[in-house]
Design a protein around this motif. Structure first.
Motif, PDB file in Angstrom:
ATOM      1  N   VAL A 240      47.631  30.762   6.728  1.00 41.77           N
ATOM      2  CA  VAL A 240      46.253  31.284   5.877  1.00 41.77           C
ATOM      3  C   VAL A 240      45.514  29.884   6.244  1.00 41.77           C
ATOM      4  N   LEU A 241      44.532  30.023   6.367  1.00 44.98           N
ATOM      5  CA  LEU A 241      43.314  29.199   6.464  1.00 44.98           C
ATOM      6  C   LEU A 241      42.277  28.631   5.559  1.00 44.98           C
ATOM      7  N   VAL A 242      42.261  27.532   5.104  1.00 45.30           N
ATOM      8  CA  VAL A 242      41.832  27.167   3.213  1.00 45.30           C
ATOM      9  C   VAL A 242      40.000  25.921   4.208  1.00 45.30           C
ATOM     10  N   ILE A 243      39.721  26.174   4.070  1.00 52.43           N
ATOM     11  CA  ILE A 243      38.041  25.147   4.786  1.00 52.43           C
ATOM     12  C   ILE A 243      37.129  25.236   3.529  1.00 52.43           C
ATOM     13  N   GLY A 244      37.008  23.527   3.876  1.00 54.80           N
ATOM     14  CA  GLY A 244      36.857  22.736   2.876  1.00 54.80           C
ATOM     15  C   GLY A 244      34.751  23.308   2.152  1.00 54.80           C
ATOM     16  N   PRO A 245      34.583  22.968   1.165  1.00 56.48           N
ATOM     17  CA  PRO A 245      32.829  24.154   0.838  1.00 56.48           C
ATOM     18  C   PRO A 245      32.076  22.763   1.739  1.00 56.48           C
ATOM     19  N   PRO A 246      30.794  23.520   2.042  1.00 53.68           N
ATOM     20  CA  PRO A 246      29.768  22.655   2.669  1.00 53.68           C
ATOM     21  C   PRO A 246      29.527  21.319   2.195  1.00 53.68           C
ATOM     22  N   ALA A 247      28.429  19.843   2.956  1.00 50.38           N
ATOM     23  CA  ALA A 247      28.330  19.236   2.252  1.00 50.38           C
ATOM     24  C   ALA A 247      27.520  19.093   1.106  1.00 50.38           C
ATOM     25  N   GLU A 248      27.370  18.504   0.233  1.00 47.59           N
ATOM     26  CA  GLU A 248      26.193  18.837  -0.884  1.00 47.59           C
ATOM     27  C   GLU A 248      24.938  18.177  -0.109  1.00 47.59           C
ATOM     28  N   GLU A 249      24.458  19.631   0.132  1.00 41.80           N
ATOM     29  CA  GLU A 249      22.536  19.029   0.170  1.00 41.80           C
ATOM     30  C   GLU A 249      22.025  19.627  -0.736  1.00 41.80           C
ATOM     31  N   ALA A 250      20.788  18.681  -1.456  1.00 43.57           N
ATOM     32  CA  ALA A 250      19.754  19.176  -2.328  1.00 43.57           C
ATOM     33  C   ALA A 250      18.766  20.182  -1.890  1.00 43.57           C
ATOM     34  N   ALA A 251      18.969  20.982  -2.657  1.00 46.72           N
ATOM     35  CA  ALA A 251      17.654  22.011  -1.651  1.00 46.72           C
ATOM     36  C   ALA A 251      16.267  21.703  -2.338  1.00 46.72           C
ATOM     37  N   GLU A 252      15.164  21.828  -1.191  1.00 45.14           N
ATOM     38  CA  GLU A 252      13.755  21.629  -1.680  1.00 45.14           C
ATOM     39  C   GLU A 252      13.327  22.363  -2.720  1.00 45.14           C
ATOM     40  N   ASP A 253      12.137  22.298  -3.904  1.00 47.18           N
ATOM     41  CA  ASP A 253      12.198  22.965  -4.564  1.00 47.18           C
ATOM     42  C   ASP A 253      11.448  24.269  -4.335  1.00 47.18           C
ATOM     43  N   ASP A 254      10.727  24.086  -3.094  1.00 47.29           N
ATOM     44  CA  ASP A 254       9.902  24.620  -2.148  1.00 47.29           C
ATOM     45  C   ASP A 254      11.187  26.395  -2.341  1.00 47.29           C
ATOM     46  N   ASP A 255      12.621  25.672  -1.402  1.00 45.16           N
ATOM     47  CA  ASP A 255      13.117  26.792  -1.841  1.00 45.16           C
ATOM     48  C   ASP A 255      13.651  26.996  -3.020  1.00 45.16           C
ATOM     49  N   VAL A 256      13.969  26.306  -3.662  1.00 42.40           N
ATOM     50  CA  VAL A 256      14.735  27.240  -4.915  1.00 42.40           C
ATOM     51  C   VAL A 256      13.807  27.674  -5.297  1.00 42.40           C
ATOM     52  N   ASP A 257      11.803  27.563  -4.974  1.00 44.06           N
ATOM     53  CA  ASP A 257      11.380  28.381  -6.079  1.00 44.06           C
ATOM     54  C   ASP A 257      11.344  29.787  -4.678  1.00 44.06           C
ATOM     55  N   ALA A 258      11.407  30.075  -3.787  1.00 41.86           N
ATOM     56  CA  ALA A 258      11.479  31.037  -2.317  1.00 41.86           C
ATOM     57  C   ALA A 258      12.354  31.771  -3.162  1.00 41.86           C
ATOM     58  N   ALA A 259      13.526  31.237  -3.171  1.00 40.70           N
ATOM     59  CA  ALA A 259      15.324  31.964  -3.630  1.00 40.70           C
ATOM     60  C   ALA A 259      14.205  32.793  -4.551  1.00 40.70           C
ATOM     61  N   LEU A 260      14.601  31.864  -5.856  1.00 44.44           N
ATOM     62  CA  LEU A 260      14.242  32.696  -7.245  1.00 44.44           C
ATOM     63  C   LEU A 260      13.194  33.951  -6.806  1.00 44.44           C
ATOM     64  N   THR A 261      12.107  33.616  -6.226  1.00 47.04           N
ATOM     65  CA  THR A 261      10.751  34.770  -6.089  1.00 47.04           C
ATOM     66  C   THR A 261      11.592  35.971  -5.508  1.00 47.04           C
ATOM     67  N   ARG A 262      12.360  35.320  -4.571  1.00 48.99           N
ATOM     68  CA  ARG A 262      13.267  36.988  -3.500  1.00 48.99           C
ATOM     69  C   ARG A 262      14.619  37.788  -5.037  1.00 48.99           C
ATOM     70  N   ALA A 263      15.021  36.566  -5.902  1.00 47.99           N
ATOM     71  CA  ALA A 263      15.860  37.209  -6.236  1.00 47.99           C
ATOM     72  C   ALA A 263      15.446  37.855  -7.719  1.00 47.99           C
ATOM     73  N   LEU A 264      14.393  37.845  -8.272  1.00 45.19           N
ATOM     74  CA  LEU A 264      13.058  38.284  -9.194  1.00 45.19           C
ATOM     75  C   LEU A 264      12.864  39.245  -9.636  1.00 45.19           C
ATOM     76  N   ALA A 265      12.416  39.479  -7.514  1.00 47.46           N
ATOM     77  CA  ALA A 265      11.753  40.669  -7.742  1.00 47.46           C
ATOM     78  C   ALA A 265      13.119  42.339  -7.654  1.00 47.46           C
ATOM     79  N   ASP A 266      14.850  41.806  -7.466  1.00 52.15           N
ATOM     80  CA  ASP A 266      15.443  43.068  -7.601  1.00 52.15           C
ATOM     81  C   ASP A 266      15.995  42.950  -8.731  1.00 52.15           C
ATOM     82  N   HIS A 267      16.405  41.367  -9.016  1.00 50.36           N
ATOM     83  CA  HIS A 267      17.634  41.235 -10.401  1.00 50.36           C
ATOM     84  C   HIS A 267      17.104  40.763 -11.578  1.00 50.36           C
ATOM     85  N   SER A 268      17.571  40.644 -12.655  1.00 52.21           N
ATOM     86  CA  SER A 268      17.226  39.973 -14.338  1.00 52.21           C
ATOM     87  C   SER A 268      16.740  38.565 -13.760  1.00 52.21           C
TER      88      SER A 268
END
Length: 301
Positions: A240-268
């Protein structure tokens, strides 16, 4: 073969013969040891001894357990190769009011084994599914690895082909969670090399032969582990392989907005916020506020 109702239902524990009552009718999904046979629960022993029949991947493997505890319940094979023909027969037993125990070769059934389809069809037919919890290789490895346990993603076995394996690892890369994977000994060096190349130097643990005589947990970053097994060669045993999570990196606001725009197009709104929160690691309240702002902007426009 139907079990003789007059035949004693019992098992042996610590040298003493124990009576086992017949379980309630239905499909009993029974977890069995992943290595050390002493890890079986009393409830599992009672269920296996009292059941009308035990459906198992490999009767030879399950016989080791039933022989150890003096269980005389009949065994029938149920695995990937005979599943299509065996499921109707097992469902017929359930329809007749029998108590059928389902086990895998080791650990909790349905975790990377053929039991899933049987449980789905039994549940759809209205039969009671009784979970009998116990050993699980993925949980044993997770608690032994020394990596975050508050959030983890289990993804079974990586694909054996190089291109498909690298694509799957790339898909797993952004998940902000500890990864738990199964792997075979022969494929471990190549898989570790791909994991190190794509995920970078994340902390990880190779957990091998858990609960058995040669149990080993080797910890290090993925690059170090890949180098070790490239030199040492493929190990033996279940891994069994156990691998730690990626280092936390604060996403830029523009990245968050872009991801939300894509998600809102198909989801509630709710689902889009949940998805982007998981993807970016940003606080849910903050993501929700940005989602509301975006929807208002779209409405005003």
């Amino acid at each position: 073969m139907t079990r003789d109702p007059d035949r004693p239902r019992s098992y042996t524990l610590a040298g003493s013969r124990q009576f086992a009552a017949r379980p309630a009718p239905g499909l009993h999904v029974v977890a069995t040891p992943i290595g050390n046979l002493s890890d079986i629960s009393v409830r599992a022993l009672e269920t296996l001894a009292g059941a009308d029949v035990i459906a198992c991947e490999d009767t030879r493997m399950t016989h080791r357990l039933t022989d150890r505890y003096g269980i005389e319940t009949a065994l029938i094979p149920y695995h990937d190769h005979n599943g299509a023909s065996m499921r109707p027969k097992i469902l017929a037993r359930l329809a007749a009011g029998e108590a059928v125990a389902l086990v895998s070769d080791a650990g909790t059934p349905l975790i990377s084994d053929p039991g899933y389809k049987l449980v789905v069809e039994a549940a759809e037919a209205g039969f009671k599914i009784h979970p009998i919890p116990g050993p699980s290789a993925l949980l044993a490895a997770l608690v032994a690895a020394g990596l975050p346990t508050d959030r983890f993603l289990f993804d079974g076995f990586l694909p054996p082909k190089d291109g498909q394996r690298r694509n799957r690892i790339t898909e797993l890369k952004p998940f902000p969670a500890t990864l738990v994977l199964y792997e075979t000994g022969p494929r471990l060096p190549e898989s570790l090399a791909d994991l190190a190349d794509i995920l970078g130097p994340r902390p990880a643990a190779v957990c091998r032969e858990l609960t058995k005589a040669f149990e080993e947990v080797r910890r290090g970053d993925l690059s170090a582990l890949a180098a070790h097994y490239a030199e040492a060669g493929a190990p033996k045993g279940e891994i069994v392989l156990v691998i730690g999570p990626p280092a936390e990196e604060a996403a830029e606001d523009d990245d968050v907005d872009a991801a939300l725009t894509r998600a809102l197009a198909d989801h509630s709104l709710k689902d889009a916020v949940a998805a982007v929160t998981a993807l970016t690691g940003r606080p849910k309240r903050e993501v929700y506020a940005r989602a509301l702002a975006l929807t208002r902007t779209d409405a005003d426009g």
